[in-house]
Design an enzyme around this catalytic site. Structure first.
Site, PDB file in Angstrom:
ATOM      1  CD  GLU A 162      -2.312   1.234   2.900  1.00 56.24           C
ATOM      2  OE1 GLU A 162      -3.135   2.131   3.163  1.00 56.24           O
ATOM      3  OE2 GLU A 162      -1.997   0.333   3.711  1.00 56.24           O
ATOM      4  CG  PHE A 163       1.889   5.510  -2.136  1.00 59.04           C
ATOM      5  CD1 PHE A 163       3.268   5.577  -2.256  1.00 59.04           C
ATOM      6  CD2 PHE A 163       1.171   6.687  -1.980  1.00 59.04           C
ATOM      7  CE1 PHE A 163       3.920   6.800  -2.225  1.00 59.04           C
ATOM      8  CE2 PHE A 163       1.818   7.923  -1.952  1.00 59.04           C
ATOM      9  CZ  PHE A 163       3.192   7.977  -2.072  1.00 59.04           C
ATOM     10  CB  ILE A 164       0.910   5.418   3.614  1.00 62.82           C
ATOM     11  CG1 ILE A 164       0.284   4.048   3.888  1.00 62.82           C
ATOM     12  CG2 ILE A 164       0.415   6.447   4.631  1.00 62.82           C
ATOM     13  CD1 ILE A 164       0.595   3.487   5.264  1.00 62.82           C
ATOM     14  CG  ASP A 267      15.538  -1.081  12.249  1.00 64.39           C
ATOM     15  OD1 ASP A 267      16.230  -0.481  13.087  1.00 64.39           O
ATOM     16  OD2 ASP A 267      15.818  -1.087  11.026  1.00 64.39           O
TER      17      ASP A 267
END
Length: 363
Positions: A162-164, A267
């Site tokens: 998904e592109f946020i 991380d």
């Protein structure tokens, strides 16, 4: 073949006699040969006039050629099939990574975020995808939803997610603290400490073999692995031997506390924390495993967590006795990893932490 096309219809027909006239065309017997003849030579197809008027045939041919082209690009193929897009309108490079190439694919079905690596196989991205998926399933803090991982035909691998659309800040730290604690509380494991696959911390392998005891897991698969790398890579017997002494004497740091396996990002530094356009916190690029929740703060030395972050976090996940004594122990793993990745600039910090604990524990 282009030269033949420029010579005219007669030369074209002599090359492909099965298309000598519209009357000779039979869809069943001719279509496969037609595709073979025209694949990669699309100008020949348009040069033959009677085909220009056969819209149905033209649509069949171009549909086939599109599929053939997609088969060489698995990212494009997935976006235009399972991604439910009919066209990719723009591909833009995105900076910020030092290990992988990142791109934004804009389509008529929305945007996708794609990372590729030309030298590493799918295992690295599979670990990332499983971690993102596990965090996504907690329905607590926002993470990019993973869609597809696979190999590249020319070598390497890719991940589609998904592109946020990010906002202009890292968001409210108190909200970040609360949502991170909610993820830790929701993400539990009945298998113990570890993860279903090994993954990477930066580009360093991270071993996640399931272990029932946290102290054993952290000593062997976190500190021990990094100490062996330092010994193998730099011949650093000093840090290896002192680190081994510390590994064998960790138990007093965990007296009178209960440790449950919690899903960790693994991380969490400032580069892996952002917010969406509505200001909600987003975490990305994980190195997930199930571990002691306090281990999540091991990168706090370059995460910028403030008082409001910890206050909100501990309202959901109460602070346990001895938290301050263990904080540097969890930083040690990441200092050792930075030493192995980036060189001697991090050695003194790692060795100083080891020596402080050896004095504290009197071993």
């Amino acid at each position: 073949m282009v030269a033949i096309a420029q010579m005219g219809v007669l030369s074209f027909s002599s090359c492909f006699p099965f298309l000598s006239s519209p009357r000779s065309f039979n869809k069943r017997t001719t279509f496969a040969r037609l595709i073979y003849a025209f694949q990669g030579n699309i100008q020949l197809l348009w040069h033959y006039k009677w085909l220009l008027n056969n819209f149905r045939l033209k649509r069949l041919i171009f549909g086939y050629l599109t599929v053939a082209a997609m088969s060489d690009d698995p990212v494009r193929e997935w976006i235009l099939t399972e991604g439910k897009a009919t066209q990719i309108t723009k591909i833009s490079p995105i900076g910020g990574g030092c290990i992988n190439l990142a791109s934004r694919y804009d389509t008529d079905a929305g945007s996708f975020f794609v990372k590729t690596n030309r030298s590493i196989g799918p295992s690295m991205f599979e670990g990332e995808s499983l971690g993102l998926g596990a965090m996504y399933e907690t329905r607590t803090i926002r993470v990019p939803r993973p869609f597809k991982v696979g190999p590249l035909p020319t070598g390497g691998s890719y991940i589609i997610m998904e592109f946020i659309e990010f906002g202009f800040s890292r968001g409210d730290q108190s909200v970040l603290g609360r949502k991170l604690a909610e993820m830790h509380k929701a993400g539990k494991s009945s298998k113990g400490f570890g993860f279903d696959v090994d993954n990477t911390i930066g580009s360093t392998p991270q071993i996640n073999t399931w272990t029932s005891d946290w102290i054993e897991f952290y000593a062997e698969h976190r500190l021990g692995y990094q100490l062996r790398l330092a010994s193998d890579q730099y011949g650093d017997s000093t840090i290896y031997q002192r680190g081994q002494r510390l590994m064998k004497n960790l138990a007093p740091l965990f007296e009178d506390i209960v440790i449950e396996p919690c899903l960790l990002h693994g991380d969490l530094w400032s580069g892996n924390v952002s917010s969406d356009k509505n200001g909600e916190p987003v975490i990305l690029d994980p190195a997930c495993y199930y571990g002691h929740n306090e281990a999540e703060f091991g990168m706090s030395w370059c995460a910028g967590f403030g008082g409001s972050f910890y206050k909100s976090y501990f309202e959901v996940m109460p602070k346990q006795p001895g938290f301050e004594k263990r904080r540097d122990l969890y930083m040690l793993y990441h200092y050792l990893n930075h030493y192995n990745l980036f060189g001697s600039g991090y050695r003194s910090s790692a060795l100083s932490i080891i020596d402080d604990y050896l004095r504290m524990l009197k071993v």
